[in-house]
Motif scaffolding. Sequence first.
Motif, PDB file in Angstrom:
ATOM      1  N   ALA A   1       0.839  -1.199   0.000  1.00 39.68           N
ATOM      2  CA  ALA A   1       0.000   0.000   0.000  1.00 39.68           C
ATOM      3  C   ALA A   1       0.875   1.251   0.000  1.00 39.68           C
ATOM      4  O   ALA A   1       1.886   1.307   0.693  1.00 39.68           O
ATOM      5  CB  ALA A   1      -0.922  -0.004   1.217  1.00 39.68           C
ATOM      6  N   ALA A   2       0.474   2.238  -0.787  1.00 39.86           N
ATOM      7  CA  ALA A   2       1.251   3.479  -0.856  1.00 39.86           C
ATOM      8  C   ALA A   2       0.387   4.582  -1.455  1.00 39.86           C
ATOM      9  O   ALA A   2      -0.549   4.314  -2.216  1.00 39.86           O
ATOM     10  CB  ALA A   2       2.510   3.285  -1.700  1.00 39.86           C
ATOM     11  N   VAL A   3       0.706   5.796  -1.081  1.00 36.39           N
ATOM     12  CA  VAL A   3       0.092   6.970  -1.697  1.00 36.39           C
ATOM     13  C   VAL A   3       1.095   7.497  -2.723  1.00 36.39           C
ATOM     14  O   VAL A   3       2.179   7.949  -2.354  1.00 36.39           O
ATOM     15  CB  VAL A   3      -0.231   8.057  -0.651  1.00 36.39           C
ATOM     16  N   ILE A   4       0.745   7.407  -3.984  1.00 34.52           N
ATOM     17  CA  ILE A   4       1.679   7.768  -5.050  1.00 34.52           C
ATOM     18  C   ILE A   4       1.213   9.055  -5.726  1.00 34.52           C
ATOM     19  O   ILE A   4       0.119   9.118  -6.292  1.00 34.52           O
ATOM     20  CB  ILE A   4       1.783   6.641  -6.100  1.00 34.52           C
ATOM     21  N   ARG A   5       2.046  10.063  -5.645  1.00 37.24           N
ATOM     22  CA  ARG A   5       1.751  11.336  -6.303  1.00 37.24           C
ATOM     23  C   ARG A   5       3.053  12.125  -6.414  1.00 37.24           C
ATOM     24  O   ARG A   5       3.904  12.051  -5.526  1.00 37.24           O
ATOM     25  CB  ARG A   5       0.739  12.143  -5.491  1.00 37.24           C
ATOM     26  N   PRO A   6       3.233  12.869  -7.481  1.00 41.45           N
ATOM     27  CA  PRO A   6       4.441  13.698  -7.589  1.00 41.45           C
ATOM     28  C   PRO A   6       4.350  14.891  -6.648  1.00 41.45           C
ATOM     29  O   PRO A   6       3.330  15.579  -6.596  1.00 41.45           O
ATOM     30  CB  PRO A   6       4.434  14.130  -9.061  1.00 41.45           C
ATOM     31  N   ASP A   7       5.393  15.106  -5.878  1.00 40.33           N
ATOM     32  CA  ASP A   7       5.420  16.259  -4.969  1.00 40.33           C
ATOM     33  C   ASP A   7       6.869  16.631  -4.692  1.00 40.33           C
ATOM     34  O   ASP A   7       7.571  15.905  -4.014  1.00 40.33           O
ATOM     35  CB  ASP A   7       4.665  15.962  -3.659  1.00 40.33           C
ATOM     36  N   PRO A   8       7.327  17.749  -5.217  1.00 44.70           N
ATOM     37  CA  PRO A   8       8.701  18.183  -4.964  1.00 44.70           C
ATOM     38  C   PRO A   8       8.848  18.661  -3.520  1.00 44.70           C
ATOM     39  O   PRO A   8       7.866  18.799  -2.785  1.00 44.70           O
ATOM     40  CB  PRO A   8       8.891  19.345  -5.950  1.00 44.70           C
ATOM     41  N   ILE A   9      10.060  18.902  -3.100  1.00 46.24           N
ATOM     42  CA  ILE A   9      10.319  19.383  -1.745  1.00 46.24           C
ATOM     43  C   ILE A   9       9.574  20.705  -1.519  1.00 46.24           C
ATOM     44  O   ILE A   9       9.696  21.639  -2.302  1.00 46.24           O
ATOM     45  CB  ILE A   9      11.830  19.584  -1.530  1.00 46.24           C
ATOM     46  N   GLY A  10       8.789  20.717  -0.459  1.00 40.45           N
ATOM     47  CA  GLY A  10       8.015  21.907  -0.130  1.00 40.45           C
ATOM     48  C   GLY A  10       6.734  22.034  -0.920  1.00 40.45           C
ATOM     49  O   GLY A  10       5.991  23.009  -0.750  1.00 40.45           O
ATOM     50  N   GLY A  11       6.419  21.048  -1.743  1.00 42.86           N
ATOM     51  CA  GLY A  11       5.234  21.150  -2.584  1.00 42.86           C
ATOM     52  C   GLY A  11       3.987  20.495  -2.024  1.00 42.86           C
ATOM     53  O   GLY A  11       2.946  20.466  -2.685  1.00 42.86           O
ATOM     54  N   LEU A  12       4.072  19.948  -0.803  1.00 39.76           N
ATOM     55  CA  LEU A  12       2.933  19.233  -0.226  1.00 39.76           C
ATOM     56  C   LEU A  12       2.669  19.737   1.189  1.00 39.76           C
ATOM     57  O   LEU A  12       3.593  19.882   1.985  1.00 39.76           O
ATOM     58  CB  LEU A  12       3.233  17.728  -0.181  1.00 39.76           C
TER      59      LEU A  12
ATOM     60  N   LEU B   1       1.714  19.780   5.135  1.00 39.50           N
ATOM     61  CA  LEU B   1       2.074  18.852   6.201  1.00 39.50           C
ATOM     62  C   LEU B   1       0.999  17.794   6.409  1.00 39.50           C
ATOM     63  O   LEU B   1       1.296  16.615   6.627  1.00 39.50           O
ATOM     64  CB  LEU B   1       2.305  19.632   7.503  1.00 39.50           C
ATOM     65  N   ARG B   2      -0.254  18.193   6.331  1.00 38.76           N
ATOM     66  CA  ARG B   2      -1.358  17.254   6.534  1.00 38.76           C
ATOM     67  C   ARG B   2      -1.293  16.098   5.539  1.00 38.76           C
ATOM     68  O   ARG B   2      -1.507  14.932   5.886  1.00 38.76           O
ATOM     69  CB  ARG B   2      -2.680  18.001   6.388  1.00 38.76           C
ATOM     70  N   ASP B   3      -0.968  16.416   4.293  1.00 34.22           N
ATOM     71  CA  ASP B   3      -0.871  15.369   3.269  1.00 34.22           C
ATOM     72  C   ASP B   3       0.325  14.460   3.519  1.00 34.22           C
ATOM     73  O   ASP B   3       0.270  13.252   3.263  1.00 34.22           O
ATOM     74  CB  ASP B   3      -0.768  16.004   1.883  1.00 34.22           C
TER      75      ASP B   3
ATOM     76  N   LEU C   1       1.439  13.675   6.477  1.00 33.85           N
ATOM     77  CA  LEU C   1       1.010  12.809   7.582  1.00 33.85           C
ATOM     78  C   LEU C   1       0.075  11.707   7.091  1.00 33.85           C
ATOM     79  O   LEU C   1       0.143  10.566   7.568  1.00 33.85           O
ATOM     80  CB  LEU C   1       0.326  13.647   8.667  1.00 33.85           C
ATOM     81  N   ASP C   2      -0.792  12.032   6.142  1.00 35.53           N
ATOM     82  CA  ASP C   2      -1.678  11.011   5.572  1.00 35.53           C
ATOM     83  C   ASP C   2      -0.868   9.930   4.858  1.00 35.53           C
ATOM     84  O   ASP C   2      -1.179   8.733   4.953  1.00 35.53           O
ATOM     85  CB  ASP C   2      -2.668  11.657   4.602  1.00 35.53           C
ATOM     86  N   THR C   3       0.158  10.355   4.130  1.00 33.72           N
ATOM     87  CA  THR C   3       1.019   9.392   3.446  1.00 33.72           C
ATOM     88  C   THR C   3       1.753   8.515   4.453  1.00 33.72           C
ATOM     89  O   THR C   3       1.865   7.296   4.284  1.00 33.72           O
ATOM     90  CB  THR C   3       2.039  10.128   2.556  1.00 33.72           C
ATOM     91  N   TYR C   4       2.253   9.123   5.520  1.00 32.54           N
ATOM     92  CA  TYR C   4       2.957   8.390   6.581  1.00 32.54           C
ATOM     93  C   TYR C   4       2.034   7.336   7.207  1.00 32.54           C
ATOM     94  O   TYR C   4       2.468   6.223   7.505  1.00 32.54           O
ATOM     95  CB  TYR C   4       3.433   9.380   7.636  1.00 32.54           C
ATOM     96  N   ALA C   5       0.779   7.698   7.389  1.00 31.84           N
ATOM     97  CA  ALA C   5      -0.168   6.765   7.997  1.00 31.84           C
ATOM     98  C   ALA C   5      -0.341   5.513   7.146  1.00 31.84           C
ATOM     99  O   ALA C   5      -0.479   4.402   7.666  1.00 31.84           O
ATOM    100  CB  ALA C   5      -1.520   7.453   8.202  1.00 31.84           C
ATOM    101  N   VAL C   6      -0.330   5.670   5.830  1.00 28.37           N
ATOM    102  CA  VAL C   6      -0.497   4.524   4.934  1.00 28.37           C
ATOM    103  C   VAL C   6       0.811   3.738   4.810  1.00 28.37           C
ATOM    104  O   VAL C   6       0.855   2.521   5.047  1.00 28.37           O
ATOM    105  CB  VAL C   6      -0.970   4.980   3.539  1.00 28.37           C
ATOM    106  N   ASP C   7       1.878   4.429   4.427  1.00 32.04           N
ATOM    107  CA  ASP C   7       3.122   3.753   4.076  1.00 32.04           C
ATOM    108  C   ASP C   7       3.859   3.170   5.276  1.00 32.04           C
ATOM    109  O   ASP C   7       4.460   2.096   5.176  1.00 32.04           O
ATOM    110  CB  ASP C   7       4.061   4.735   3.361  1.00 32.04           C
TER     111      ASP C   7
END
Length: 205
Positions: A81-92, A94-96, A98-104
């Motif tokens: 399971a993973a949340v896959i999306r392009p996001d450069p440094i500083g482009g996401l 904090l809430r998002d 944390l959501d990714t951390y919860a899954v991965d």
Amino acid sequence: MAGALIIGAGPGTGQAVARRFAREGLPVALVARTKDTGVAAAESIGSPGTPVLPLTADAAAETALRAAGELGEPDAVVCDAAVIRPDPIGGLPLRDHLDTYAVDVLGALTAAAHTLPGMARRGHETFVVTGGMPETKPQYVSLSLGKAGGAGAGRTARRGVRAGRRARRHGHRRRSGRARDGLRLRRHRRALLAPAHPAARAGGA
């Protein structure tokens, strides 16, 4: 459930691994975030004579993930399971992150906590956290961090189970050693307190 538990039934690694297990005759339980995804994955993997069971659970939801594992102790667990999306440094936000951390990461940790101890008791410790990226990618920051953290969670959980097993073995050896020492002491005490043989008394007189 004797078989393989695949958490993350996406069309990439998760389904490929599940298909290989099924081809080898191992029953497979597929955990997907939505019912439609799970059913579609099970149908695409379907192997004659080998059960492929779709389950619905969010890898970030501890209660749902634990419920999905109530089928019993698997022989192997694969967390894809993973949340896959392009996001450069500083482009996401904090809430998002944390959501990714919860899954991965936390999803892998929850699965490990729920399945690894029982698997270890049966002599099975096949717990895999997939990582389709051998190195971090600055254009996929949250995925890079999530996969690295998930792999760390899996390694930590496996080491914890092995350390617990070594501690139990050491405790058993210590108890066995104390029991042997106690037995020798009791035998020695009985020998000291036992009355002398008549012939020995006569000879001593």
